[in-house]
Structures are given as C-alpha cells and as structure tokens.
Motif scaffolding. Structure first.
Motif, PDB file in Angstrom:
ATOM      1  N   LYS A  43      36.362  41.632  34.034  1.00  0.00           N
ATOM      2  CA  LYS A  43      35.529  42.741  34.481  1.00  0.00           C
ATOM      3  C   LYS A  43      34.915  43.436  33.285  1.00  0.00           C
ATOM      4  O   LYS A  43      35.602  43.735  32.307  1.00  0.00           O
ATOM      5  N   ASP A  58      36.048  49.051  46.522  1.00  0.00           N
ATOM      6  CA  ASP A  58      36.281  49.881  45.327  1.00  0.00           C
ATOM      7  C   ASP A  58      37.248  51.005  45.717  1.00  0.00           C
ATOM      8  O   ASP A  58      36.993  52.187  45.509  1.00  0.00           O
ATOM      9  N   HIS A  98      41.487  49.281  43.137  1.00  0.00           N
ATOM     10  CA  HIS A  98      42.197  49.766  41.944  1.00  0.00           C
ATOM     11  C   HIS A  98      43.635  50.081  42.337  1.00  0.00           C
ATOM     12  O   HIS A  98      43.883  51.022  43.077  1.00  0.00           O
ATOM     13  N   HIS A 131      37.437  44.210  45.282  1.00  0.00           N
ATOM     14  CA  HIS A 131      37.236  45.327  44.350  1.00  0.00           C
ATOM     15  C   HIS A 131      38.125  46.502  44.773  1.00  0.00           C
ATOM     16  O   HIS A 131      37.745  47.301  45.629  1.00  0.00           O
TER      17      HIS A 131
END
Ligand SMILES: [Zn+2]
Length: 411
Positions: A178, A292, A83, A81
């Motif tokens: 997702k 994340d 970005h 996870h």
C-alpha cells in the motif's frame, strides 16, 4: 462367516444412515458470480467445505437444515480495504477489531490496507491476524513505520527490499503493498511500492495522497502503476477523478483501459454523491466495493460493507454485479482466486442477505444523503461452515425444545 456378513451389512447400513452433510442451506437464491449462478438452489456443507450446490438436495441427507426462502446466499464477502491493526499504547490508527465488524455484515475476509508497515508487521500478525476468526490478509504499507506515523512522507522509510522480504516471509497473509497519504512532491512512495510489487509479483493499492502539476492520476495510471494495481477511493474527487465539467476525468477511462483496478474505499472522507452519481451516469462503475473501515467511518456515512453495497445497488448496479464487486472481483485483485466463490471443495464462507424494500437514506462522507429503495441486511454468516452470525436465529432451535444443559450455581 454368516456373522461376518451380518456385521458387514450392519456396518454398511449404519454408514448410509449417516447424513452426508453437516448443514444444508435450503431454497435460498444463490448468487455466485464467478460461476454465473443466480437462481434458487441448495447449498450443502460438510467438514467446513462446500460439498454440493444443486437444486432440491434432499433434507434427509443433512444433519441440519436451514430454510432460506426469499433470502440471497452468496460467497462470504471480501472487504479489501479495512483498518484492523490497533497498536498498543501509541496512536492506534483508528483501527477496529476484525471479528467485531466482519461477520455481522457478511464479511468473512478482510484485507488490512496498509495500517502496518514492514517494520511492525510481525506484531500485527501475532496480535491480530493469527487470533482473528475472520480471515485477515494484509497490504503492507511501503512506509516501515506504517500509517499514522510521522514518517509517512519519509523516503528513507520506503524500503522496497525490506517490504518484499517481509511479504515473502508471510506469503500466506500478505497479498500486496500500500502506498498511502503521501504528501511529498515526488513519486518515492509509488515507485517503491511498485518495486516491492515487482519483487514479489504482488499488486499495489494506492491512496494517492496529494496531487500537484506532475503528480496526477494521468501519470499514475499510464506511467507508474502496472495493470492489476488498485486505485482505492475512486469516488473521492480529491484527485480530480471528476472534472469541473462534471465528467469523469479521461485519465480514469485510460487507466481502466490499461488494466488499473478501481476500488470504492468509502472511508470517512472518500465517497461523495457529487462524484459517484455522475460517474455512474457515465457508466464508470467500480471493480470492487470496499469500506475503508475504521472508527472514523463506521459511525458516519460508511457504516458497514452492506451499506456501501446498498449504495452501489441503488446507484444502478444489478444485485449480481454488486455481489461480484464484493466477492470474486476482490479475490482476483488480491490474487486469491480460491476465495469469493461457492466452488465445491472451497472453504464454506457464506453470506445470507435479505433485501428490504422501502424508503431509505444513504449518507456520504460529507454528510449528504441520497434516497434509495433497497437496503441489504445480513441475516447469516458462515465461516468455514460454522454459523458465526445469525440475526434471526434461523439456525437455532426454539427454546421450548432446546437441549439446555441446566446448571445450578448454588454454593
Ligand atoms: Zn484506508
């Protein structure tokens, strides 16, 4: 004839004198949970692949030897996870450059969790995925315009066929779908992500967005998701993962029993001690650890993969379990079982970890701290057998004997 034999012998001798391995990682404590290994062993690498894992591999068999006594040698970490799709110009979704954050914390595989939707995936692929040295995979956002757009709640953007088509055309890097941030009243985001998953036989990762009377985790785990689908942000508390009584919501246990996967997804607002500590006390452990990672989480409580892993270690998971949650478990979740292990023949993606003992503080997403006595530090990272991070120059030669190629830059 004699000359031929002599030439043959010379050739044979020359070839046996050649080291078998390019690199030998010596005397480290190898933890390879998929193979149930946790003991001091040597790891030999040749041609970018794991060539041998055994006790006492002779140093003479390798061109280069690195001593890793008192350090842990694990498969390269897999963070499912992150970005890492910074768009050009417009809102850049707080993404970071993958290589800037991966190797320095032992991560060799990153999975972008839905930053890009099916509309913009080709741009993500050519500008980021294909250029990165980190292995970058993707969970495709079911919203075509992706994360951070004003279309995140627009059912017209949630086109399962379009998403499945993009995944099939990029099957080497798209590992699932997702559903994220959905704040609408119904199930469009989940239903379409699962539909895309069924069309491709791939898993879905869910950031469940906002809940209501009907849209709750019980229905999500028992009626909507399939076994093998991934619930990220499992210690956020935002969707009643923990009841007001301080107990884990029975829906979490029921979901786990059904085969739903629980992932940490720490982030900037999804990991709180008041949820994680009681969950651990009840033995509700994560299946996988993920960060994340984005610009909002890496300078706050999350920091990096090893910091999140250190939190789980200090919460009570054994070191072997923490490594399992960061290597072979996430590999299995994204259906890439060839990753996350030290099998002979596997690409030599390796993390070398030091564990410091002392007094450390670990901060959650609200800024609250929790004390711990162990901190995991990345000493070295190897990607395809090459050293891509080396905190203390363990693979380097001392400067006095280093074969500098001296250059004079006079005009
Ligand atoms: Zn995220």
């Amino acid at each position: 004839m004699l000359r031929t034999i002599t030439a043959f012998l010379a050739l044979t001798c020359a070839s046996t004198a050649q080291p078998l391995y390019d690199l030998l990682l010596k005397s480290g404590h190898v933890i390879d949970p998929q193979n149930n290994v946790s003991r001091v062993m040597d790891v030999a690498i040749a041609g970018g692949k794991i060539a041998r894992v055994a006790e006492n591999i002779p140093a003479s068999e390798a061109r280069k030897v690195v001593n890793l006594k008192d350090l842990y040698v694990t498969p390269g970490l897999i963070d499912i996870h992150v970005h890492v799709y910074a768009r050009c110009g417009a809102k850049n979704s707080e993404s970071v450059d993958p290589d800037a954050f991966s190797f320095r914390s032992g991560v060799t595989t990153m999975v972008d969790a839905g930053t890009a939707g099916w509309r913009e995936f080709p741009d993500f692929r050519t500008r980021v995925i294909d250029r990165a040295h980190t292995r970058v995979l993707a969970l495709l956002n079911i919203v075509g315009a992706g994360m951070g757009s004003d279309k995140e709640d627009d059912p017209a953007e949630m086109d399962a066929e379009a998403a499945a088509g993009m995944a099939k055309a990029n099957a080497d890097v798209i590992v699932g779908f997702k559903s994220a941030h959905y704040a609408g009243p119904g199930w469009e985001s989940i239903d379409n992500a699962v539909k895309a998953g069924n069309l491709t036989n791939l898993p879905v990762m869910v950031d469940f967005g906002r809940i209501n009377q009907v849209r709750n985790i019980g229905a999500l785990f028992l009626d909507k998701l399939r076994p093998g689908d991934i619930y990220t942000h499992c210690y956020s508390g935002h969707r009643q993962e923990l009841l007001e009584t301080g107990n884990v919501n029975p829906a979490m246990w029921a979901g786990r029993k059904r085969g739903i996967i629980f992932d940490v997804g720490h982030g900037g607002g999804s990991f709180y001690w008041y949820v994680a500590v009681p969950a651990y006390e009840e033995r509700f452990y994560p299946d996988s650890i993920s960060t994340d990672l984005h610009t909002g989480s890496m300078n706050a409580g999350m920091k990096d993969m090893l910091n999140v892993m250190s939190k789980c270690l200090n919460l009570g998971s054994s070191l072997e379990e923490v490594i399992r949650m960061s290597t072979c478990n996430p590999a299995k979740e994204i259906k890439r079982p060839q990753l996350g292990n030290l099998n002979v023949g596997a690409e030599a993606d390796i993390a070398v970890i030091r564990i410091d003992s002392g007094s450390f503080g670990f901060v959650d997403s609200a800024g609250a701290s929790n004390a711990g006595n162990r901190l995991m530090i990345c000493e070295m990272t190897l990607r395809k057998g090459a050293v891509v991070w080396d905190l203390n120059g363990r693979a380097s030669e001392a400067w006095k004997t280093f074969p500098y190629q001296k250059e004079s830059w006079k005009h």
